[in-house]
Structure formats: structure tokens, C-alpha cells
Design an enzyme around this catalytic site. Structure first.
Site, PDB file in Angstrom:
ATOM      1  N   THR A   1       0.496  -1.030  -0.521  1.00  0.00           N
ATOM      2  CA  THR A   1      -0.589   0.150   0.183  1.00  0.00           C
ATOM      3  C   THR A   1       0.731   0.855   0.076  1.00  0.00           C
ATOM      4  OG1 THR A   1      -1.769  -0.856   1.276  1.00  0.00           O
ATOM      5  CG2 THR A   1      -1.581   1.299   1.491  1.00  0.00           C
TER       6      THR A   1
ATOM      7  N   SER B   1       1.695   5.121  -2.192  1.00  0.00           N
ATOM      8  CA  SER B   1       2.603   5.584  -3.654  1.00  0.00           C
ATOM      9  C   SER B   1       3.858   5.061  -4.361  1.00  0.00           C
ATOM     10  CB  SER B   1       3.343   7.423  -2.798  1.00  0.00           C
ATOM     11  OG  SER B   1       4.513   7.384  -2.423  1.00  0.00           O
TER      12      SER B   1
ATOM     13  N   LYS C   1       7.050   1.503   9.030  1.00  0.00           N
ATOM     14  CA  LYS C   1       6.198   1.288   7.730  1.00  0.00           C
ATOM     15  C   LYS C   1       4.363   2.092   8.864  1.00  0.00           C
ATOM     16  CE  LYS C   1       5.771  -1.619   4.937  1.00  0.00           C
ATOM     17  NZ  LYS C   1       5.050  -1.443   4.554  1.00  0.00           N
ATOM     18  N   GLY C   2       3.473   2.468   7.470  1.00  0.00           N
ATOM     19  CA  GLY C   2       2.295   2.417   8.791  1.00  0.00           C
ATOM     20  C   GLY C   2       1.726   3.959   7.415  1.00  0.00           C
ATOM     21  N   GLY C   3       2.632   4.862   6.926  1.00  0.00           N
ATOM     22  CA  GLY C   3       2.342   6.238   7.133  1.00  0.00           C
ATOM     23  C   GLY C   3       1.150   6.215   6.145  1.00  0.00           C
ATOM     24  N   GLY C   4       0.762   5.251   5.507  1.00  0.00           N
ATOM     25  CA  GLY C   4      -0.494   4.584   4.994  1.00  0.00           C
ATOM     26  C   GLY C   4      -1.573   3.730   5.550  1.00  0.00           C
TER      27      GLY C   4
ATOM     28  N   GLU D   1      -0.254  -5.127   6.671  1.00  0.00           N
ATOM     29  CA  GLU D   1       1.491  -4.927   5.673  1.00  0.00           C
ATOM     30  C   GLU D   1       1.915  -6.086   6.371  1.00  0.00           C
ATOM     31  OE1 GLU D   1       1.327  -0.587   4.085  1.00  0.00           O
ATOM     32  OE2 GLU D   1       1.858  -0.878   5.999  1.00  0.00           O
TER      33      GLU D   1
END
Length: 231
Positions: A28, A30, A96-99, A105
Site C-alpha cells: 500500500t 505511492s 511503515k504505516g504512513g498509509g 502489511e
């Protein structure tokens, strides 16, 4: 070369690891979206590939490209999972986890035979922590969980940590699973694995955005081309 070009370069390089008939974990964000585009091109060329998406946004993107989406059962083998990262250190530990998809994930990355991370070179850091650490928590009595996280961080030496429930336009961000994201501004994380373990023990914490000991390969794209780092 701008960051988007670096992301695309890394994604196209990761696509070289795909073989016909594979089941792929689709990340997930960009950067991962460029990899989904690359998978879509292979499918359009007749390659038999299946995907397991880590978010509804990725699912919709993949379906638009004609990628067959499956719901895993206990026999499902994910050949490779490819995803982006917000930060990556020299030991291949990640934030991770900005989205806001870190739980899904991590489930897919853990299940995959090989987890490949793709990123532009700005995501390579000497130590994790400049990017706020996302922690996915249950919405049930969430303030109690935040208090527990705060105490745990303080006990580990992060007494100056700033914790905020992620919000957009004044409304708390919800994950696809209906959970909340607690962003923890720590400054520097000297022992990512120890912090990951400590956070996982807190009732109400579903997962942290620390991915330690999971990455097989990181592919960076930048103005001087591709560079890789293997576990």
C-alpha cells in the site's frame, strides 16, 4: 531525478523477481502503487498472476488493472510481497504505516516467502525515528491504550515522546479494519527490535509500524540508478 522517478525505478526492478503463476503480496502507498502498475502490465501481456492486497485502495487499483485478487486460506502460499517503507536502516529494519495499513502489511509480509521493499533513496536512514512511528490500536477504550503506550515508551527512555491519534480535518483516521493510528514521535530509535517487542505486549496495540527481521531485500531507486541491500 525526482522521488517519483526513483520510486518507479525501484518498482520496475522489483517486478523482475516475478515469475509466471506467482501469488503476490501487493503493498500500500505511492511506491507500492508503481509495483501494482508493473504487475498489471504483466497481466495484460498474459501472465497468470494473483494478488493479495494489503488495503482496499490497493485492491481497487489492482482490480482496475485486471489483476486476479484472492482471499487467502490456510493453504495459500505468497511467493513474494512487495511494499514501500517510510524509513529503512542499515540492518533492514523499517518504519511503515504512513498509509495507515501497517497491520495488513505486516500480516502479508510475514506470510510471504520473500519480502521485498522498494523505495526512493530518501528513505534510507542511519537510524530509525525521524519519521513518526505509527502504532495501530483498537478503538475500544483507546485512551487507556495510549496511556499504556506512553508508560512503556517512558520506561524505555522515550520520556519526551509526543503521541497523537492520527486525524484528518479534525476527524480520527480509521484503518480499513476500523482501527486507530497512534503516531509516536520519538526522534531516534536505537533498538528497534526491543521496542517492537515491548509495544506488541500492550493490550489494545494490534501492531506497530516497526518491521524488524522481515526484509529479504531492499531496492532503492535514485539519480544514479538502482542500488540494493540484502539481508
Amino acid at each position: 531525478m525526482d522521488k517519483e522517478a526513483g520510486k518507479r525505478l525501484a518498482a520496475d526492478e522489483a517486478a523482475k523477481y516475478i515469475k509466471r503463476g506467482m501469488t503476490l503480496g501487493l503493498g500500500t502507498g505511492s511506491t507500492a502503487a508503481y509495483f501494482v502498475d508493473a504487475v498489471g502490465k504483466l497481466v495484460a501481456d498474459g501472465w497468470p498472476l494473483k494478488g493479495v492486497p494489503t488495503s482496499e485502495a490497493t485492491r481497487q487499483h489492482a482490480e482496475r488493472l485486471g489483476i486476479a485478487i484472492i482471499e487467502p486460506d490456510e493453504t495459500t502460499k505468497i511467493d513474494i510481497a512487495v511494499d514501500g517503507a517510510d524509513e529503512a536502516d542499515p540492518a533492514l529494519n523499517l518504519i511503515k504505516g504512513g498509509g495507515a495499513a501497517l497491520l495488513r502489511e505486516k500480516i502479508i509480509a510475514h506470510a510471504a516467502k520473500k519480502f521485498i521493499v522498494i523505495a526512493d533513496k530518501s528513505k534510507r536512514v542511519t537510524a530509525l525515528g525521524a519519521f513518526p512511528l505509527p502504532v495501530e490500536i483498537s478503538p475500544f477504550s483507546w485512551a487507556l491504550t495510549v496511556a499504556s503506550v506512553r508508560r512503556t515508551l517512558s520506561a524505555l527512555g522515550y520520556s519526551d515522546a509526543k503521541l497523537d491519534i492520527r486525524a484528518r480535518d479534525g476527524v480520527a483516521v480509521k484503518t480499513d479494519g476500523g482501527n486507530l493510528i497512534l503516531d509516536c514521535r520519538l526522534g531516534r530509535i536505537d533498538d528497534p527490535a526491543a521496542l517492537e517487542t515491548a509495544l506488541s505486549r500492550i493490550p489494545g496495540v494490534l501492531e506497530s509500524g516497526l518491521f524488524c527481521g522481515m526484509t529479504a531485500l531492499i531496492i532503492y531507486g535514485g539519480e544514479d540508478g538502482i542500488s540494493t541491500q540484502e539481508a
